[in-house]
Scaffold this motif. Structure first.
Motif, PDB file in Angstrom:
ATOM      1  N   SER A   2       0.839  -1.196   0.000  1.00  0.00           N
ATOM      2  CA  SER A   2       0.000   0.000   0.000  1.00  0.00           C
ATOM      3  C   SER A   2       0.872   1.243   0.000  1.00  0.00           C
ATOM      4  N   ALA A   5      -2.091   7.111   1.350  1.00  0.00           N
ATOM      5  CA  ALA A   5      -2.727   7.375   2.643  1.00  0.00           C
ATOM      6  C   ALA A   5      -4.136   7.909   2.437  1.00  0.00           C
ATOM      7  N   HIS A   7      -7.876   8.174   4.967  1.00  0.00           N
ATOM      8  CA  HIS A   7      -8.591   7.880   6.210  1.00  0.00           C
ATOM      9  C   HIS A   7     -10.001   8.448   6.084  1.00  0.00           C
ATOM     10  N   PRO A   8     -11.013   7.766   6.610  1.00  0.00           N
ATOM     11  CA  PRO A   8     -12.388   8.293   6.523  1.00  0.00           C
ATOM     12  C   PRO A   8     -12.532   9.711   7.060  1.00  0.00           C
ATOM     13  N   TYR A  10     -10.684  12.138   6.559  1.00  0.00           N
ATOM     14  CA  TYR A  10     -10.356  13.126   5.525  1.00  0.00           C
ATOM     15  C   TYR A  10     -11.635  13.731   4.950  1.00  0.00           C
ATOM     16  N   LYS A  45      -4.585   3.039   5.836  1.00  0.00           N
ATOM     17  CA  LYS A  45      -5.244   3.942   6.784  1.00  0.00           C
ATOM     18  C   LYS A  45      -4.204   4.461   7.761  1.00  0.00           C
ATOM     19  N   ASP A  47      -2.184   6.257  10.908  1.00  0.00           N
ATOM     20  CA  ASP A  47      -2.369   6.420  12.346  1.00  0.00           C
ATOM     21  C   ASP A  47      -2.287   7.901  12.701  1.00  0.00           C
ATOM     22  N   GLY A  97      -0.367  10.252   8.063  1.00  0.00           N
ATOM     23  CA  GLY A  97      -0.319   9.676   6.720  1.00  0.00           C
ATOM     24  C   GLY A  97       0.946  10.048   5.981  1.00  0.00           C
TER      25      GLY A  97
END
Length: 300
Positions: A2, A5, A7-8, A10, A45, A47, A97
């Motif tokens: 992967s 980056a 993340h929801p 965002y 995703k 941290d 990210g």
């Protein structure tokens, strides 16, 4: 592996007129998956960035006030967003990210952050939608872990990276290069190591010739072992906040010049998306998607 980056958080939708700037973070991954440029396994995703990573760039007093939502009203107005715990968490995750992207780029050659490019964040204050400077935090992380000695930041957003320039102003281990609209915000510019201020209505030909001339020179001169690329698409002629006259194809060629140069010199690169404020969201998505299409073509 992967390398993107996302993340929801965002997609955090702000109230009233603030929702539109955030819509691209929801639509861009969907477009990349729909067209087959990316697959689900290409995304990771991030941290939350750790406090010590953030405090390597930002002052303790500023970070404490930001975290406690206790910044005074005058300073808070400069941010442009209504402050909330969720917004601060979003900033910390964006920085996380970019940090993770740095580690990935050392293995794959490139990593992308769907968000980031918060280059107006100074060490001790926020400005213009930017609270924590994600690429500055990434640079300090690399240095702290002894993963990079000389870093080049290539900031091609239409706005000068004033916060980034200020943070690294007296640091010869990080070279800041900003190519931006002379008439664009910030109206009081900081001093990057190299600033190229472009006149209003600069077109593809002039812009790309300057970039092709300057970037190889900088790499030969500075010999970086890591590059951060801020690839804002507010250079487009359609952008509501920009003053340049670049086409979608010109913006795509810009990305190709930067990423091919990194690949050819075997220098890892971390990309953060930066700004984009064209009236039609499809224009913003297409311009940002081009960056990912180019990255896939060159690196994978």
């Amino acid at each position: 592996m992967s390398y993107i980056a996302f993340h929801p958080i965002y997609k955090h939708h702000l109230k009233d007129g603030h929702r539109f700037p955030m819509l691209k973070y929801e639509l861009l991954p969907q477009q990349l998956l729909h067209e087959g440029t990316c697959k689900p396994s290409d995304f990771f995703k991030p941290d939350i960035a750790k406090d010590d990573s953030i405090l390597a760039v930002h002052t303790a007093s500023y970070y404490e006030k930001l975290s406690a939502l206790s910044i005074d009203k005058k300073e808070a107005r400069k941010i442009g967003f209504p402050l909330s715990k969720e917004l601060i968490l979003r900033e910390r995750i964006i920085a996380g990210g970019t940090i993770k992207g740095c580690e990935i780029a050392l293995k794959t050659g490139i990593a992308m952050n769907i968000a980031g490019g918060t280059h107006h964040a100074f060490s001790d204050r926020a400005e213009a939608f930017c609270m924590l400077n994600d690429q500055a935090i990434g640079a300090r992380f690399l240095q702290a872990k002894k993963l990079a000695k000389k870093i080049l930041i290539v900031d091609l957003d239409v706005h000068q990276g004033n916060g980034t320039a200020s943070i690294f102003q007296n640091d010869i281990s990080v070279f800041t290069f900003s190519m931006h609209g002379a008439a664009n915000y910030p109206f009081r510019k900081e001093h990057s190591d190299l600033d190229i201020a472009l006149e209003k209505n600069t077109d593809d030909n002039h812009y790309l010739n300057l970039l092709k001339e300057q970037l190889p020179k900088l790499i030969d001169q500075e010999k970086p072992d890591f590059i951060f690329y801020l690839c804002g698409v507010d250079v487009l002629a359609t952008d509501k906040l920009g003053t340049l006259r670049m086409s979608l194809e010109g913006c795509k060629q810009r990305d190709e010049i930067v990423l091919e140069t990194c690949f050819r010199h075997q220098i890892p690169v971390q990309c953060s998306m930066g700004g984009g404020y064209s009236p039609e969201i499809k224009t913003i998505i297409e311009a940002h998607a081009n960056t990912f299409r180019i990255a896939k073509k060159i690196f994978f």
